[in-house]
Motif scaffolding. Structure first.
Motif, short mmCIF file in Angstrom:
data_model
loop_
_atom_site.label_atom_id
_atom_site.label_comp_id
_atom_site.label_asym_id
_atom_site.label_seq_id
_atom_site.Cartn_x
_atom_site.Cartn_y
_atom_site.Cartn_z
N GLY A 1 47.57 69.57 -7.37
CA GLY A 1 45.95 69.51 -7.36
C GLY A 1 45.56 70.66 -6.38
N GLY A 2 46.55 71.03 -5.67
CA GLY A 2 46.16 72.29 -4.33
C GLY A 2 45.68 71.61 -3.31
N MET A 3 45.97 70.37 -3.01
CA MET A 3 45.48 69.64 -1.84
C MET A 3 46.40 69.79 -0.64
N VAL A 4 45.80 70.30 0.47
CA VAL A 4 46.34 70.37 1.78
C VAL A 4 45.72 69.69 2.89
N THR A 5 46.57 69.05 3.76
CA THR A 5 46.00 68.54 4.99
C THR A 5 46.61 69.25 6.11
N ILE A 6 45.62 69.73 7.05
CA ILE A 6 45.73 70.31 8.31
C ILE A 6 45.62 69.32 9.27
N SER B 1 35.84 66.83 15.28
CA SER B 1 36.58 66.35 16.68
C SER B 1 37.60 65.81 16.43
N SER B 2 38.18 65.35 14.99
CA SER B 2 39.40 64.79 14.83
C SER B 2 40.74 65.64 14.83
N GLY B 3 40.35 66.87 14.36
CA GLY B 3 41.53 67.84 14.31
C GLY B 3 42.25 67.55 12.87
N THR B 4 41.69 66.67 12.03
CA THR B 4 42.48 66.76 10.48
C THR B 4 41.25 67.46 9.61
N PHE B 5 41.79 68.21 8.84
CA PHE B 5 41.05 68.89 7.99
C PHE B 5 41.77 68.90 6.51
N SER B 6 40.89 68.45 5.46
CA SER B 6 41.37 68.09 3.99
C SER B 6 41.04 69.42 3.22
N LEU B 7 41.88 70.06 2.59
CA LEU B 7 41.42 71.32 1.79
C LEU B 7 41.62 70.84 0.39
N ASN B 8 40.96 71.24 -0.62
CA ASN B 8 41.26 70.94 -2.14
C ASN B 8 41.12 72.06 -2.83
N ASN B 9 41.84 72.11 -3.81
CA ASN B 9 41.92 73.22 -4.84
C ASN B 9 42.39 74.58 -4.25
N VAL B 10 43.40 74.52 -3.24
CA VAL B 10 44.04 75.68 -2.64
C VAL B 10 44.80 76.25 -3.69
N ASP B 11 44.59 77.80 -3.41
CA ASP B 11 45.56 78.48 -4.64
C ASP B 11 46.78 78.38 -4.21
N ARG B 12 47.86 78.52 -5.00
CA ARG B 12 49.25 78.59 -4.94
C ARG B 12 49.67 79.91 -4.13
N GLY B 13 50.41 79.79 -3.34
CA GLY B 13 50.93 81.00 -2.39
C GLY B 13 51.17 80.78 -1.23
N THR B 14 51.12 81.84 -0.24
CA THR B 14 51.36 81.71 1.21
C THR B 14 50.12 81.92 1.56
#
Length: 188
Positions: free
Chosen positions: A111-116, A143-156
């Motif tokens: 699904g392209g989900m990435v947590t930073i 202020s938490s330092g956690t970011f959730s990204l959705n539908n990130v394209d495949r790749g670097t």
């Protein structure tokens, strides 16, 4: 989307060729490869001989490629024009780092989900915030330092986390972290 017959055949041919290449290279690693053409002209490849008198295919050895490990780029920007207050705030943080994902990591998410996740040492000062920079574009702050990204394209992709003061100015930044996301192709 409507595909013409020739487009459909090209896509199928490319898919079959891709599967065949993967099978061939995988089999080369495992042992020998045998090619067999049956009475109807169908070609099959296998790691087991279809007939007792069949000889394995002669394949050229795979080329070896060595990739040098890249240096981790630094996104810290130090200018001589910083005033005393900004310098003091910068010195308050010994380290800003991205703890997830790891630098040069690769992982799969359909699904392209990435947590930073980022952190500072010592902890974030009240009134300061984290800002995510994803592939060169600045985005969300929190202020938490956690970011959730959705539908990130495949790749670097490359991420940097900045620490902002109460007026939104960058105090310090993490080193750039690169990761590779694997997910199904839009063509499949």
């Amino acid at each position: 989307m409507t595909l013409t017959t020739s487009s459909s055949y090209r896509i199928r041919a490319a898919l079959i060729l891709s599967v065949l290449v993967v099978l061939l290279f995988g089999a080369v690693q495992a042992g020998e490869i045998y090619r067999h053409v049956d009475d109807q002209g169908n070609v099959t490849y296998s790691d087991e001989p279809p007939e007792k008198d069949t000889k394995p295919m002669e394949l050229a050895p795979l080329p070896e490629v060595s990739i040098p490990s890249p240096e981790r780029p630094s996104n810290r920007q130090n200018t001589q024009e910083e005033d005393t207050e900004k310098t003091q705030e910068r010195e308050d943080y010994e380290r800003v780092e991205i703890v997830e994902p790891e630098h040069e990591s690769a992982f799969w998410h359909g699904g392209g989900m990435v947590t930073i996740r980022a952190r500072t040492e010592p902890e974030l000062i009240q009134g300061h915030s984290y800002q995510l920079e994803f592939d060169g574009e600045r985005g969300d702050t929190n202020s938490s330092g956690t970011f959730s990204l959705n539908n990130v394209d495949r790749g670097t992709h490359t991420v940097v986390v900045h620490v902002l003061d109460s007026s939104g100015q960058v105090i310090t930044s993490s080193d750039a972290t690169r990761f590779t996301l694997h997910r199904p192709s839009r063509l499949n």
